[in-house]
Design a protein around this motif. Structure first.
Motif, PDB file in Angstrom:
ATOM      1  N   ALA A 115       0.839  -1.197   0.000  1.00 24.23           N
ATOM      2  CA  ALA A 115       0.000   0.000   0.000  1.00 24.23           C
ATOM      3  C   ALA A 115       0.871   1.242   0.000  1.00 24.23           C
ATOM      4  CB  ALA A 115      -0.931   0.013   1.207  1.00 24.23           C
ATOM      5  N   LEU A 116       0.376   2.292  -0.681  1.00 25.68           N
ATOM      6  CA  LEU A 116       1.054   3.581  -0.770  1.00 25.68           C
ATOM      7  C   LEU A 116       0.014   4.691  -0.737  1.00 25.68           C
ATOM      8  CD1 LEU A 116       3.556   2.877  -3.712  1.00 25.68           C
ATOM      9  CD2 LEU A 116       4.201   3.218  -1.313  1.00 25.68           C
ATOM     10  N   THR A 117       0.352   5.816  -0.117  1.00 22.34           N
ATOM     11  CA  THR A 117      -0.529   6.975  -0.179  1.00 22.34           C
ATOM     12  C   THR A 117       0.246   8.238   0.175  1.00 22.34           C
ATOM     13  OG1 THR A 117      -2.676   7.857   0.527  1.00 22.34           O
ATOM     14  CG2 THR A 117      -1.310   6.896   2.233  1.00 22.34           C
ATOM     15  N   PHE A 118      -0.126   9.356  -0.468  1.00 18.55           N
ATOM     16  CA  PHE A 118       0.434  10.672  -0.163  1.00 18.55           C
ATOM     17  C   PHE A 118      -0.527  11.425   0.754  1.00 18.55           C
ATOM     18  CE2 PHE A 118       2.674   9.878  -4.186  1.00 18.55           C
ATOM     19  CZ  PHE A 118       3.953  10.310  -3.877  1.00 18.55           C
ATOM     20  N   ASN A 119       0.004  12.382   1.510  1.00 20.28           N
ATOM     21  CA  ASN A 119      -0.876  13.313   2.204  1.00 20.28           C
ATOM     22  C   ASN A 119      -1.364  14.364   1.204  1.00 20.28           C
ATOM     23  OD1 ASN A 119       1.489  14.786   1.892  1.00 20.28           O
ATOM     24  ND2 ASN A 119       1.360  15.759   3.909  1.00 20.28           N
TER      25      ASN A 119
END
Length: 378
Positions: A115-119
């Motif tokens: 999983a990956l995510t940016f703010n």
């Protein structure tokens, strides 16, 4: 999907097609902000300009990515793209989708990424591996490790989603288990201390001081922060997607499960702890726990909801006027097939404009939870 290698871009409000592209392999993920649209295939990534859908860059021979894992910052001024840099270990490639250059490579985990995510600002990137025990947060574009959170120690899980809160102060993680974790992304002040130190912060400093005298593996575990708040779902063993949002000026955790259920939880931003279920909705399928047509506690519908047309029916609606101009599918290096006829935006004076703020309609909800109609839920 009937055509898994073809991407269609629709004007949702008018129900008309803006353009379409065909690719050499199945499309696994599509991400977009107001500057870029990214199409992820198993071993390649295509970057389009959102204003005219021109193909700007093709990243070929990327490591095998069968799940289509990638993340694109929603901040169009920092259009950073993150994707796996290896199929065997947890390397992250951070790519500048605006300037079309590689920014950095982050050695995030020992096992492959899950999983990956940016703010929202595109200044932090959170990641998790296939083991699912540790979640790490890195600074962007530097790639420095800022935070490390431990989800659990007893078992490996499949983390299905990560999401920052709009203000970037919290990070939630959901998996195939019944528990959703919320972590507090606390940034220390200039003096290195918080304005109002808490008991957990005090204990954390004690552990941090003691960890310097312990083996590296043990000290690493002691320096990892635990969940600030948790949610125990009513179901387990299903894929869940979670996000944090501000609704009616209060922080909420939104969780959608693969069986069509949608949950809204209240989050205490001061004390954390176990979150309280505020609303439960059925997005599709039948709710076996309730009689047909009944509403769960806390749900509100202001007006009777008419029949809900499907998305396919909405797209198939005739246009309000004839489409006189067309664009031909463009490809810089043959990544997307040429020759497709692309209808231009109905009222576009120049190139097709997907970044017009006035072209994003409000979302209405029908009684059964599907989009369309005028019934609006709270």
């Amino acid at each position: 999907m009937a055509m898994p290698r073809r991407m269609n871009v629709y004007h949702f409000k008018k129900g008309t097609e803006i353009c379409n592209y065909s690719y050499s392999n199945n499309i696994l993920a599509v991400k977009l902000n107001r500057q870029r649209l990214v199409v992820c295939l198993e071993e390649s990534i295509y970057i389009h300009n959102i204003k005219d859908m021109k193909l700007l860059k093709t990243l070929l021979n990327t490591p095998s990515n069968p799940s289509g894992l990638c993340a694109l910052s929603i901040n169009h001024s920092n259009s950073y793209l993150a994707y796996p840099g290896s199929a065997t270990i947890g390397e992250i490639i951070v790519y500048d989708a605006n300037n079309l250059t590689t920014v950095t490579m982050i050695p995030a985990h020992d096992s492959p990424l899950a999983a990956l995510t940016f703010n929202a600002l595109g200044t932090k990137l959170a990641s998790a591996s296939e083991r699912g025990t540790v979640i790490r947060v890195f600074s962007i574009p530097e790639g420095l490790r800022l935070f490390e959170f431990r989800r659990g120690m007893k078992r490996y899980v499949n983390i299905s989603s990560l999401s920052f809160s709009p203000d970037g102060q919290f990070l939630c993680a959901s998996s195939n288990t019944e528990t959703v974790h919320i972590f507090k992304v606390e940034q220390l002040g200039i003096s290195g201390e918080d304005g109002a130190p808490t008991w957990t912060a005090y204990m954390g400093k004690m552990f941090s001081a003691a960890s310097s005298y312990l083996p590296a593996q043990v000290s690493g575990m002691m320096s990892q922060d635990r969940a600030f708040a948790t949610v125990h779902l009513l179901v387990s063993g299903q894929k869940n997607v979670c996000t944090l949002a501000i609704i009616q000026k209060l922080p909420r955790l939104l969780v959608a499960s693969a069986d069509g259920q949608f949950f809204i939880y209240n989050v205490d931003p001061q004390d954390g702890g176990e979150c309280v279920l505020a609303h439960k909705h059925r997005l599709f399928g039948l709710d076996e726990d309730k009689e047909e047509g009944s509403e769960c506690e806390g749900s509100e519908i202001t007006v009777p909801a008419p029949a809900c047309p499907s998305y396919a029916a909405t797209v198939a609606m005739p246009t309000t006027g004839p489409v006189t101009a067309t664009l031909t599918g463009y490809s810089e290096d043959g990544g997307a097939k040429k020759g497709e006829v692309i209808p231009e935006h109905e009222f576009a004076a120049g190139p097709v404009c997907l970044d017009d703020e006035n072209e994003f309609p409000p979302i209405n909800w029908c009684r059964d939870g599907t989009r369309g109609g005028q019934g609006r839920r709270s």
